[in-house]
Design a protein around this motif. Structure first.
Motif: not given
Length: 114
Positions: A36-51
């Motif tokens: 995530l820090d390197k921009g290789l993945v994105l994270r959805d923080d909309a719910t308790k369980t991050h996707v």
């Protein structure tokens, strides 16, 4: 893995990775955070369980990694890479025909560009 399965939780990624080699949940989480820090993945923080989901196309990543590998391992020489790959295993007639077709296509494309 995210390319094949699409957006996934840390637990799902960890379970999938653990089928091949035992890996701890926190290790998987840390890897995803680094990605995530390197921009290789994105994270959805909309719910308790991050996707997490892939931020870069598989082909782009493979190309980048291959370029780095060829540079570091074969001094940037595609010829040395191909010679090593073909010399270390049995290559079928079909594979050789596909390689010839690819080489012809590359040669034709470069000829048209000039």
């Amino acid at each position: 893995m995210l390319w094949q399965h699409g957006p996934s939780t840390v637990r799902f990624v960890n379970d999938d990775l653990s089928q091949h080699r035992e890996i701890g949940y926190t290790t998987t989480l840390k890897l995803l955070q680094l990605m995530l820090d390197k921009g290789l993945v994105l994270r959805d923080d909309a719910t308790k369980t991050h996707v997490y989901r892939a931020a870069v196309r598989q082909e782009e990543t493979q190309g980048l990694l291959l370029d780095r590998f060829v540079e570091a391992t074969f001094g940037g020489s595609a010829l040395k890479l191909v010679m090593q790959a073909l010399g270390n295993r049995s290559t079928s007639r079909e594979e050789l025909d596909q390689i010839r077709t690819l080489l012809d296509e590359i040669e034709n494309t470069k000829g048209e560009a000039q």
